[in-house]
Scaffold this motif. Sequence first.
Motif, PDB file in Angstrom:
ATOM      1  N   GLY A   1      -7.588  69.155  54.209  1.00 54.43           N
ATOM      2  CA  GLY A   1      -6.415  69.350  55.056  1.00 54.43           C
ATOM      3  C   GLY A   1      -5.166  68.724  54.471  1.00 54.43           C
ATOM      4  O   GLY A   1      -4.072  69.311  54.542  1.00 54.43           O
ATOM      5  N   LEU A   2      -5.312  67.540  53.879  1.00 51.83           N
ATOM      6  CA  LEU A   2      -4.172  66.883  53.247  1.00 51.83           C
ATOM      7  C   LEU A   2      -3.637  67.722  52.096  1.00 51.83           C
ATOM      8  O   LEU A   2      -2.422  67.906  51.946  1.00 51.83           O
ATOM      9  CB  LEU A   2      -4.591  65.500  52.747  1.00 51.83           C
ATOM     10  CG  LEU A   2      -3.528  64.718  51.964  1.00 51.83           C
ATOM     11  CD1 LEU A   2      -2.321  64.431  52.837  1.00 51.83           C
ATOM     12  CD2 LEU A   2      -4.126  63.416  51.414  1.00 51.83           C
ATOM     13  N   GLY A   3      -4.530  68.234  51.270  1.00 50.26           N
ATOM     14  CA  GLY A   3      -4.104  69.062  50.150  1.00 50.26           C
ATOM     15  C   GLY A   3      -3.357  70.296  50.606  1.00 50.26           C
ATOM     16  O   GLY A   3      -2.333  70.673  50.020  1.00 50.26           O
ATOM     17  N   ARG A   4      -3.820  70.915  51.663  1.00 48.85           N
ATOM     18  CA  ARG A   4      -3.151  72.112  52.170  1.00 48.85           C
ATOM     19  C   ARG A   4      -1.764  71.782  52.715  1.00 48.85           C
ATOM     20  O   ARG A   4      -0.806  72.531  52.482  1.00 48.85           O
ATOM     21  CB  ARG A   4      -4.014  72.773  53.244  1.00 48.85           C
ATOM     22  CG  ARG A   4      -3.381  74.020  53.835  1.00 48.85           C
ATOM     23  CD  ARG A   4      -4.376  74.886  54.560  1.00 48.85           C
ATOM     24  NE  ARG A   4      -5.300  75.515  53.623  1.00 48.85           N
ATOM     25  CZ  ARG A   4      -6.012  76.609  53.917  1.00 48.85           C
ATOM     26  NH1 ARG A   4      -5.928  77.166  55.104  1.00 48.85           N
ATOM     27  NH2 ARG A   4      -6.818  77.131  53.027  1.00 48.85           N
ATOM     28  N   ARG A   5      -1.639  70.659  53.400  1.00 50.51           N
ATOM     29  CA  ARG A   5      -0.326  70.280  53.940  1.00 50.51           C
ATOM     30  C   ARG A   5       0.661  69.984  52.821  1.00 50.51           C
ATOM     31  O   ARG A   5       1.833  70.381  52.889  1.00 50.51           O
ATOM     32  CB  ARG A   5      -0.464  69.060  54.859  1.00 50.51           C
ATOM     33  CG  ARG A   5      -1.096  69.385  56.208  1.00 50.51           C
ATOM     34  CD  ARG A   5      -0.893  68.254  57.200  1.00 50.51           C
ATOM     35  NE  ARG A   5      -1.579  67.031  56.794  1.00 50.51           N
ATOM     36  CZ  ARG A   5      -2.847  66.760  57.064  1.00 50.51           C
ATOM     37  NH1 ARG A   5      -3.593  67.646  57.716  1.00 50.51           N
ATOM     38  NH2 ARG A   5      -3.386  65.611  56.683  1.00 50.51           N
ATOM     39  N   ILE A   6       0.198  69.291  51.787  1.00 48.65           N
ATOM     40  CA  ILE A   6       1.080  69.011  50.650  1.00 48.65           C
ATOM     41  C   ILE A   6       1.504  70.308  49.969  1.00 48.65           C
ATOM     42  O   ILE A   6       2.675  70.497  49.614  1.00 48.65           O
ATOM     43  CB  ILE A   6       0.381  68.077  49.648  1.00 48.65           C
ATOM     44  CG1 ILE A   6       0.156  66.698  50.277  1.00 48.65           C
ATOM     45  CG2 ILE A   6       1.197  67.948  48.365  1.00 48.65           C
ATOM     46  CD1 ILE A   6      -0.684  65.769  49.424  1.00 48.65           C
ATOM     47  N   ALA A   7       0.542  71.222  49.791  1.00 51.65           N
ATOM     48  CA  ALA A   7       0.851  72.504  49.145  1.00 51.65           C
ATOM     49  C   ALA A   7       1.874  73.293  49.943  1.00 51.65           C
ATOM     50  O   ALA A   7       2.843  73.833  49.386  1.00 51.65           O
ATOM     51  CB  ALA A   7      -0.431  73.313  48.980  1.00 51.65           C
ATOM     52  N   ASP A   8       1.693  73.374  51.254  1.00 54.02           N
ATOM     53  CA  ASP A   8       2.606  74.155  52.089  1.00 54.02           C
ATOM     54  C   ASP A   8       3.999  73.534  52.121  1.00 54.02           C
ATOM     55  O   ASP A   8       5.015  74.250  52.105  1.00 54.02           O
ATOM     56  CB  ASP A   8       2.049  74.273  53.510  1.00 54.02           C
ATOM     57  CG  ASP A   8       0.822  75.179  53.589  1.00 54.02           C
ATOM     58  OD1 ASP A   8       0.506  75.837  52.567  1.00 54.02           O
ATOM     59  OD2 ASP A   8       0.182  75.228  54.650  1.00 54.02           O
ATOM     60  N   THR A   9       4.062  72.213  52.156  1.00 52.22           N
ATOM     61  CA  THR A   9       5.362  71.541  52.149  1.00 52.22           C
ATOM     62  C   THR A   9       6.091  71.783  50.832  1.00 52.22           C
ATOM     63  O   THR A   9       7.296  72.081  50.806  1.00 52.22           O
ATOM     64  CB  THR A   9       5.183  70.026  52.377  1.00 52.22           C
ATOM     65  OG1 THR A   9       4.564  69.811  53.653  1.00 52.22           O
ATOM     66  CG2 THR A   9       6.527  69.315  52.338  1.00 52.22           C
ATOM     67  N   THR A  10       5.349  71.669  49.725  1.00 52.29           N
ATOM     68  CA  THR A  10       5.942  71.915  48.414  1.00 52.29           C
ATOM     69  C   THR A  10       6.420  73.351  48.300  1.00 52.29           C
ATOM     70  O   THR A  10       7.516  73.627  47.778  1.00 52.29           O
ATOM     71  CB  THR A  10       4.913  71.612  47.307  1.00 52.29           C
ATOM     72  OG1 THR A  10       4.448  70.272  47.449  1.00 52.29           O
ATOM     73  CG2 THR A  10       5.521  71.804  45.928  1.00 52.29           C
ATOM     74  N   TRP A  11       5.627  74.277  48.797  1.00 56.25           N
ATOM     75  CA  TRP A  11       5.990  75.698  48.720  1.00 56.25           C
ATOM     76  C   TRP A  11       7.257  75.985  49.521  1.00 56.25           C
ATOM     77  O   TRP A  11       8.139  76.715  49.066  1.00 56.25           O
ATOM     78  CB  TRP A  11       4.822  76.545  49.222  1.00 56.25           C
ATOM     79  CG  TRP A  11       5.107  78.009  49.226  1.00 56.25           C
ATOM     80  CD1 TRP A  11       5.074  78.857  48.158  1.00 56.25           C
ATOM     81  CD2 TRP A  11       5.486  78.807  50.356  1.00 56.25           C
ATOM     82  NE1 TRP A  11       5.399  80.140  48.548  1.00 56.25           N
ATOM     83  CE2 TRP A  11       5.656  80.132  49.891  1.00 56.25           C
ATOM     84  CE3 TRP A  11       5.685  78.527  51.697  1.00 56.25           C
ATOM     85  CZ2 TRP A  11       6.030  81.177  50.738  1.00 56.25           C
ATOM     86  CZ3 TRP A  11       6.051  79.570  52.548  1.00 56.25           C
ATOM     87  CH2 TRP A  11       6.223  80.878  52.076  1.00 56.25           C
ATOM     88  N   LYS A  12       7.374  75.400  50.685  1.00 56.67           N
ATOM     89  CA  LYS A  12       8.548  75.643  51.536  1.00 56.67           C
ATOM     90  C   LYS A  12       9.827  75.120  50.911  1.00 56.67           C
ATOM     91  O   LYS A  12      10.914  75.656  51.143  1.00 56.67           O
ATOM     92  CB  LYS A  12       8.339  74.986  52.904  1.00 56.67           C
ATOM     93  CG  LYS A  12       7.325  75.704  53.783  1.00 56.67           C
ATOM     94  CD  LYS A  12       7.127  74.969  55.094  1.00 56.67           C
ATOM     95  CE  LYS A  12       6.066  75.648  55.956  1.00 56.67           C
ATOM     96  NZ  LYS A  12       5.811  74.891  57.215  1.00 56.67           N
ATOM     97  N   ARG A  13       9.729  74.089  50.081  1.00 55.86           N
ATOM     98  CA  ARG A  13      10.920  73.523  49.456  1.00 55.86           C
ATOM     99  C   ARG A  13      11.460  74.402  48.335  1.00 55.86           C
ATOM    100  O   ARG A  13      12.603  74.225  47.898  1.00 55.86           O
ATOM    101  CB  ARG A  13      10.612  72.123  48.922  1.00 55.86           C
ATOM    102  CG  ARG A  13      10.423  71.099  50.038  1.00 55.86           C
ATOM    103  CD  ARG A  13      10.053  69.741  49.490  1.00 55.86           C
ATOM    104  NE  ARG A  13       9.918  68.750  50.547  1.00 55.86           N
ATOM    105  CZ  ARG A  13       9.432  67.532  50.381  1.00 55.86           C
ATOM    106  NH1 ARG A  13       9.012  67.149  49.176  1.00 55.86           N
ATOM    107  NH2 ARG A  13       9.358  66.694  51.397  1.00 55.86           N
ATOM    108  N   ARG A  14      10.653  75.325  47.821  1.00 53.45           N
ATOM    109  CA  ARG A  14      11.084  76.300  46.824  1.00 53.45           C
ATOM    110  C   ARG A  14      11.685  75.614  45.596  1.00 53.45           C
ATOM    111  O   ARG A  14      12.734  76.019  45.074  1.00 53.45           O
ATOM    112  CB  ARG A  14      12.100  77.277  47.420  1.00 53.45           C
ATOM    113  CG  ARG A  14      11.674  77.934  48.712  1.00 53.45           C
ATOM    114  CD  ARG A  14      10.581  78.938  48.516  1.00 53.45           C
ATOM    115  NE  ARG A  14      11.051  80.098  47.768  1.00 53.45           N
ATOM    116  CZ  ARG A  14      10.246  80.978  47.198  1.00 53.45           C
ATOM    117  NH1 ARG A  14       8.932  80.808  47.252  1.00 53.45           N
ATOM    118  NH2 ARG A  14      10.731  82.016  46.556  1.00 53.45           N
ATOM    119  N   GLY A  15      11.004  74.590  45.116  1.00 57.00           N
ATOM    120  CA  GLY A  15      11.455  73.889  43.926  1.00 57.00           C
ATOM    121  C   GLY A  15      11.207  74.689  42.660  1.00 57.00           C
ATOM    122  O   GLY A  15      10.705  75.829  42.687  1.00 57.00           O
TER     123      GLY A  15
END
Length: 302
Positions: free
Chosen positions: A27-41
């Motif tokens: 679950g932690l990995g998924r939350r980090i991935a989704d947050t990173t994706w939303k930032r569109r870096g």
Amino acid sequence: MRDRLTDALYGLGWSAVRRLPEPVAVGLGRRIADTTWKRRGASVLRLESNLARVVPDATPERLAQLSKAGMRSYMRYWMESFRLPSWGRDRIGSGVEVKDIHLVVNGLASGRGVILALPHLANWDLAGAWVTTHLGVPFATVAERLKPETLYDRFVAYREGLGMEVVPHSGGSAFGTLARRLRSGGLICLVADRDLSSSGVEVKFFGETARMPAGPALLAQQTGALLLPATLWYEDSMMRGRVYPPVEVPGSGSRAEKTSDMTQALADVFATGIAEHPEDWHMLQRLWLADLDPQREQREQE
């Protein structure tokens, strides 16, 4: 300061994430991935640009879905890698299934030595741990020298703890060491879809020119070892893989021509596996020459 922070974060991952219950880590990995994706870096945008080559007819919406799934797959790789040193043989075995692994087993039994070449798909470290624990075969691999040096040392210790011999990509005689392992009938595993040197081989990859390492083809020619392409992918809670028939050394042509033909054959197999599972291809860097040298594409069109 930035290098020390990077090293500290990876150290925290290996020390803290490995102690988390598996559902919590997932679950932690998924939350980090989704947050990173939303930032569109920059890394997310590069992944999306690379995936646009793999799925050329994808709509912007489809590319966004793929890049989001790609970031989740990439973070799954890291969460698994942080936890992998604490996994036992049964846990590793229950999560991996590889089709046509007999090609590796038979190749080693022949005494010729085997080169396994694969792209950045799914979790190559988990695949390596499976090879050492379930085939009982140690192998050598190459690691890129990272900065700071303490971070490189962490990765070396991590992979050596999984039963791998780690040879630095630069600062030593990597080719000679790998050739000796193959001549003695050993196994080496190389992630080979991105060139880290200035001596790579140009290949056509999803219709455009990219550069891939010459090492696998050169080692096969020089040592007589079998060159076996492989691909990996995630399927629910499992990681699956496939070993492909050997890339043969051409019977004629110069050394450079043989190397070019064999590297192109590897690229074609890699493209097949990546096209089947684009969300599991962890390529967040520039790969195609048009991206590395934008002026090159313009010159070729003139």
